[in-house]
Structure formats: C-alpha cells, structure tokens
Design an enzyme around this catalytic site. Structure first.
Site, mmCIF file in Angstrom:
data_model
loop_
_atom_site.group_PDB
_atom_site.id
_atom_site.type_symbol
_atom_site.label_atom_id
_atom_site.label_comp_id
_atom_site.label_asym_id
_atom_site.label_seq_id
_atom_site.Cartn_x
_atom_site.Cartn_y
_atom_site.Cartn_z
ATOM 1 N N CYS A 2 -0.188 -3.325 -1.008
ATOM 2 C CA CYS A 2 0.455 -4.215 -0.044
ATOM 3 C C CYS A 2 1.966 -4.123 -0.195
ATOM 4 C CB CYS A 2 -0.009 -5.650 -0.266
ATOM 5 S SG CYS A 2 -1.796 -5.863 -0.222
ATOM 6 N N ARG A 27 2.723 0.378 3.693
ATOM 7 C CA ARG A 27 1.961 0.048 2.493
ATOM 8 C C ARG A 27 0.681 -0.709 2.806
ATOM 9 N NH1 ARG A 27 4.904 0.602 -2.216
ATOM 10 N NH2 ARG A 27 3.442 -0.790 -3.241
ATOM 11 N N TRP A 74 -2.836 -4.651 2.720
ATOM 12 C CA TRP A 74 -3.914 -3.667 2.719
ATOM 13 C C TRP A 74 -5.059 -4.322 1.958
ATOM 14 C CZ3 TRP A 74 -6.768 -0.748 -0.835
ATOM 15 C CH2 TRP A 74 -7.439 0.361 -0.306
ATOM 16 N N ASN A 98 0.986 -8.186 -4.523
ATOM 17 C CA ASN A 98 0.554 -6.797 -4.365
ATOM 18 C C ASN A 98 -0.161 -6.398 -5.644
ATOM 19 O OD1 ASN A 98 0.295 -4.010 -3.874
ATOM 20 N ND2 ASN A 98 2.315 -3.612 -4.759
ATOM 21 N N GLY A 99 -1.428 -6.008 -5.529
ATOM 22 C CA GLY A 99 -2.186 -5.613 -6.710
ATOM 23 C C GLY A 99 -3.589 -6.164 -6.656
ATOM 24 N N GLU A 483 -4.699 21.289 2.032
ATOM 25 C CA GLU A 483 -3.719 20.327 2.544
ATOM 26 C C GLU A 483 -3.789 20.219 4.058
ATOM 27 O OE1 GLU A 483 -0.519 17.578 2.748
ATOM 28 O OE2 GLU A 483 -2.072 18.074 1.274
ATOM 29 N N LYS A 487 -4.572 16.753 6.017
ATOM 30 C CA LYS A 487 -3.685 16.181 7.032
ATOM 31 C C LYS A 487 -4.461 15.869 8.312
ATOM 32 C CE LYS A 487 -0.019 15.586 4.967
ATOM 33 N NZ LYS A 487 -0.931 15.182 3.913
ATOM 34 N N GLU A 490 -6.604 12.771 7.747
ATOM 35 C CA GLU A 490 -5.792 11.562 7.649
ATOM 36 C C GLU A 490 -5.293 11.095 9.011
ATOM 37 O OE1 GLU A 490 -3.412 11.639 3.433
ATOM 38 O OE2 GLU A 490 -2.832 13.142 4.907
ATOM 39 N N HIS A 506 -20.684 31.623 0.602
ATOM 40 C CA HIS A 506 -21.480 30.827 -0.329
ATOM 41 C C HIS A 506 -21.746 29.418 0.206
ATOM 42 C CE1 HIS A 506 -21.210 33.872 -3.506
ATOM 43 N NE2 HIS A 506 -19.976 34.070 -3.055
ATOM 44 N N LYS A 604 0.489 3.957 1.815
ATOM 45 C CA LYS A 604 1.379 4.994 1.319
ATOM 46 C C LYS A 604 1.328 5.142 -0.195
ATOM 47 C CE LYS A 604 4.569 8.113 1.633
ATOM 48 N NZ LYS A 604 4.252 9.406 2.233
#
Length: 609
Positions: A2, A27, A74, A98-99, A483, A487, A490, A506, A604
């Site tokens: 958060c 965040r 969040w 936050n936490g 990557e 992306k 996301e 395979h 983030k």
C-alpha cells in the site's frame, strides 16, 4: 504494497495528501482514504476505488486542515470495500498502514473479549483499537504506541493521528519502507520519495524499529527500545530526482514514458564506470585476493529483476568465467542455502524494499557472505543493509510493469562482468575495451529501436484478439523471451509462456496451432542457425512467427512479421531486443483497454509476502 502519506505544516493538508496519493497509486489502487484534523476532531473520508473516486467524496470547499493522513490500498486482508479502506480509527485514533500484521487474529479475538467493537475485516484495525485501549488505561501516547507495537508481529509502516494531539503526527517503521520529508516549516512522511518530490528533496529514510514524532517544533526520531533521540539532521539526505521525473510529460502512460527513458537511464547508470569498471570492485572492497578467490556468485531477485539476473548470469559466466547461481528470492529464503563464508551474494531490487529479496540478503549476510545490492533507490533498506551498492540511475519508476529499471540492471551487471573479467585476467585489455565501447553505443541503439514505435503499434492491432502467445529465445536472449511473456501477461492479461527455443520439442510445440503468435528473439549470434530451425518448426505447424532480429535478409521469407533492431555485441543484444517486446506488450494492453500503468491485482513494490 500500500501507499501511505502524511503532512503537517502551515498549508492545507488535503491537496497535498491527494497529490501524494496519486503519486503512490502504483503501490495499490483498490481503495483509498484520508483523515485530517480540523479543530473539531478527526474527519475520515474513504471509499472503494481509486484516488479519483476518493476526490468525489471529499468535502467542498476544502476545509482548513493543517494535519492529515492518506492511504491507497492493495488488499491483503478483507475485500476491497469502503469499510476495509484506510484510515482505520478507534477512540480518537486514526491509522494508515502498509504491511501485514501476522498475528492480528489472536489480537482481534483478545480485543473483542475486552469489549472492543470492530468495523472492518482488515488486520490493520487492531492497531488503533490497541492504542486507544492503552490510552484509556492512562498511558501517554508514545507509551501506548510502544506497547501496541510490542504486540505486533509482521512488517509494517504506520502513520498515526490522535485527536487529543491535533498538531502532531506519529510514524513507525518495521520492515516496510517509510521516508520523512523535510520542507520549509512543514514535514511529510510517505512510502517513497516520489510522493513528495514536488515539496522537498530532503529526506530521512527511517530505519527498522524507529518511531518519528512530527510536531510544530520539528522532528523527534528515536528507536522504540531506547529513550535517546537520534539527531534527525544527521540522517537527512538530498535526493537529486526532479518532480518532472515522476510526471508523464506528455506521454499517455507512465509505462510508455519509462520505455522511452531507457537510453537516458542506461547512460546515467553506466557513465560513471565505463572508463574504468574495475573501480567498482575497489570501491566495494573486493580486493584482488578476494575477487580471484571467488568460486561462485549467488544472485537473487524477484519478477523482472529475476530476468535481469538471468541475463547477468550469462554475461558473468561468459565474460569473467565465474559460475553464477540465480534463484528467485522467495524460494531462496525458505530453504537451507549453501553459502560459503566470504562468498559474494548479489541481490537485485529496483525499490530496495522487496520483502523476499531483503530476507534473502539478510540470510546470506547472517551466513557470512559479502553482500552487494543492485538497487535504484538511495537510502532504501537494501542499500543500507548491504555491504556494497551498485546504483542504477533511472529516476523513479512509476509504472507497475518494470521497463527502464530492467535494462539499467542489465547495464549494471554488464559493468560488473567486465570488472570481474579484467580483475581475474580472463578478459584481455583489448576485449575489455571493445565491450566498454560497445556498451556506450547501447543508448543510441535504444533510441533507434524506439523509433519503430508506430510500426509496433500497428502490429499490436492485429494481435489484440489472440488468446495466448509463445515467446522463444536462446542463450542470453532466453531471459528476454521470459521477460517479453511476463510483460504481456502483466499488461494485457493474455496468457503467455516464455521458453528456451531448444526446449520447444520437449512440450511447448504441442501448443502450436494455426495462427498462434510465436514471438522469437533471433539476433545473429552463434545460435542463429539453431533459432532458424525452430522458426521453421513453428511455421510447419501453422504458427504466426513474429521475429526480433538484426538480420532481416535471412528471415524475410521465413516469418510473418519482422521487427529489425540495430546489431549489438552478442553479450549486449538483450538490451536492444527487449524494447520491441516492451512496446508490443504496452500497445496490446492499451488497445485492449487495460490499465497499463496499474494492472489489476499488481503493485509496484512488493513489501509483503
């Protein structure tokens, strides 16, 4: 995860708090709220949704309130809703947090048994409930906070207001990031510096176990287990980031702006070291004896930083011939790692606050390793706790999906590779000079690649209805395939899988059907012919091949779509090849109507498990 912000000073706090929350919204953005003191006690406004939804319910005209708290959430405990939004309050106490409070269930049960009434499903609400309970027992405010914190297990950054102390704010840090901003007759706190850049560049990065009392007279900083104050001015640092670095500056999204900032971020990161990379080792206390004695490097990271670490593994092993183990930090921290005393442990983290990466770094240090962090934030926890820091110089990265931090991390790893290669004698002066000069060309190659922006947007228009993607790469470009797939997932929410191209037979080849987009990273290197064979295999099964290459002539008739990039040194090609993949993900997500800066369910800086 958060974002929290606080203000006390001569100005009206509400516009400052709202502005700070907007800058922290990356965040977390499922609910938001504000609390302020206006001479009539504490008023709280909060709602499900984003900051724009909060603004709709704030009072107009804006009341004069020189002290306030803000929060953007969040969700970890309790669904996103107005009742679960912060700030939470009880008995004249308002709290933003936050936490995670790991033992909140036991604390909540105990408080309910004592007669406390809860109005949310969150872990956070135990904090104001406990503080108000201790105040009813006649404890002074600071003692009530200390007693409360002593009972909390977990990681947290907390901001507190008490209506009985209308001109004071309290903040506490344990594990989650928190900075204090020092202005002209005004003070702030926030989860990171980007929230406060328009108001100050002078910051105190709070340390674990510290409590900060901010009043009209200034700042009192002390550890919770001590009565001695810490001189605040001695801890203050100047940040050279400008407010414009945290603005869109004409771009539609932060992500697009940050993709286009990569040439500047790369040059800023490497400029200091390219002339004499060995200075990195000298500055970090890695003597000749210690460097030559390195038998292995251990690297940990999460998410995009993990992919940078994989690229770094290829670089270091090829250039310096030192074996490198790369692990996901959340896996590393929960096993019994084998760490040789005096070995080199490298953590990679944009924010310097990633919980899993910090825990892994601490475990390595506890076991006797020398720790080096590659980090973007001066004064962050990782940078303070590591033995040495190699800073990336990207400025604040606001978009949740990392772009410029990724390439800057690879640039830093390349410098480290060259330094280790020179020091160990496995890289000749001529080879080192070639690599340095080629690295300095990368920003220009990035600029040239970015000019394909419009062409990639047109390509994206033809792909927005695809149900799944496959990304393939070989060698040092295999992590770039990973990557690229990350992306796309996301930003557009389209399932995508990254694979080493040689592994296609395979298993992944079973996915290929008529029209399936297969993105192949295919630079001309020692594996180019092998990659050509993989492309033929995809085409034979009806797949649509989108190739990233610096050799169009060899692929012109073999692929469906061709993205031509400048030809870079084989060890540096990932820095160029990733940019079209970033742009492709951005445009597919944008054209599908996704929130590319704030993708659903993501935040983030992952400061909780």
């Amino acid at each position: 995860m958060c974002g929290i912000v606080g203000y006390i000073g001569r100005r009206n706090s509400l516009p400052i708090l709202v502005d700070g929350l907007k800058r922290l919204e990356y965040r977390g953005y499922d609910s938001a709220g504000i609390a302020f003191q206006n001479g009539k006690g504490i008023e709280i406004y909060k709602t499900k949704g984003k900051i724009k939804d909060l603004q709709k319910i704030l009072p107009h005209p804006t009341p004069d309130a020189m002290v306030g708290l803000g929060h953007t959430r969040w969700a970890t405990h309790g669904i996103p809703s107005s009742r679960n939004a912060h700030p939470h309050s009880a008995g004249g106490i308002a709290v933003v947090h936050n936490g995670i409070i790991e033992n909140y269930r036991n604390l909540r049960s105990h408080l309910i048994a004592e007669g406390h009434k809860f109005s949310s499903d969150t872990d956070t609400e135990v904090i104001p409930q406990m503080i108000s309970g201790y105040l009813r027992k006649k404890l002074p405010m600071k003692d009530a906070i200390k007693e409360t914190i002593a009972h909390l297990r977990g990681t947290f950054a907390i901001g507190i207001m008490n209506e009985a102390h209308p001109k004071t704010l309290f903040s506490i840090r344990k594990g989650s990031p928190l900075v204090i901003g020092i202005g002209d007759g005004e003070f702030f706190f926030a989860s990171d510096v980007s929230a406060l850049l328009p108001y100050t560049r002078k910051f105190i990065f709070m340390e674990d176990g510290q409590i900060c009392t901010i009043g009209e007279e200034g700042i009192e900083l002390r550890y919770l287990d001590s009565q001695e104050t810490t001189p605040a001015e001695e801890q203050a640092v100047e940040i050279d980031w400008t407010p414009s670095m945290a603005e869109k500056e004409g771009y539609n999204h932060f992500m697009l702006k940050e993709i286009h900032e990569q040439p500047r971020a790369m040059m800023d990161t490497i400029r200091e070291w390219t002339e004499d990379p060995v200075r990195i080792l000298d500055e970090f206390g890695l003597t000749v004896r210690r460097t030559i004695g390195l038998n292995k490097l251990q690297v940990v990271a999460c998410g995009t930083s993990y992919h940078a670490a994989l690229v770094g593994k290829y670089m270091i092993e090829d250039i310096a011939r030192i074996p490198v183990d790369v692990e996901i930090a959340s896996e590393f921290r929960y096993k019994s790692p084998i760490i040789e005393h005096d070995s080199l442990f490298i953590s990679i983290t944009q924010s310097g606050e990633t919980a899993d990466t910090l825990a892994a770094q601490r475990e390595a240090k506890k076991r006797g390793a020398r720790t080096l962090t590659i980090c973007n934030v001066v004064g962050s926890t990782s940078s303070r706790e590591a033995d040495s820091v190699l800073y990336t110089r990207t400025g604040p990265e606001i978009g949740v999906a990392s772009t410029k931090a990724f390439t800057a991390q690879i640039g830093a790893l390349c410098l480290l590779s060259i330094a280790l290669g020179i020091r160990t004698g496995r890289l000749t002066p001529g080879e080192a000079g070639t690599l340095r000069s080629q690295l300095l060309k990368i920003p220009a190659f990035m600029e040239k690649t970015l000019k394909m922006n419009s062409g990639i947007e047109e390509l994206a228009r033809t792909l927005i209805y695809s149900k799944t993607f496959l990304y393939l790469g070989r060698g040092i470009n295999y992590p770039i395939a990973l990557e690229g797939a990350l992306k796309l997932k996301e930003i557009s929410y389209i399932p995508a899988t990254g694979y080493p191209a040689g592994e296609m037979k395979h298993g992944p080849i079973a996915l290929i059907e008529e029209g399936l987009p297969v993105v192949v990273v295919a630079p001309v290197d020692n594996l180019f012919e092998k990659t050509l064979s993989n492309i033929e295999e995809v085409k034979a099964r009806g797949g649509r091949v989108i190739a990233i290459t610096d050799e169009p002539a060899s692929l012109q008739d073999k692929v469906d779509d061709l993205i031509v990039v400048p030809s870079a040194h084989s060890s540096l090609s990932p820095l160029v090849n990733v940019i079209p993949l970033q742009l492709l993900a951005y445009y597919i997500g944008m054209l599908r109507g996704c929130d590319v800066d704030q993708p659903r369910n993501l935040a983030k800086s992952v400061t909780v498990e």
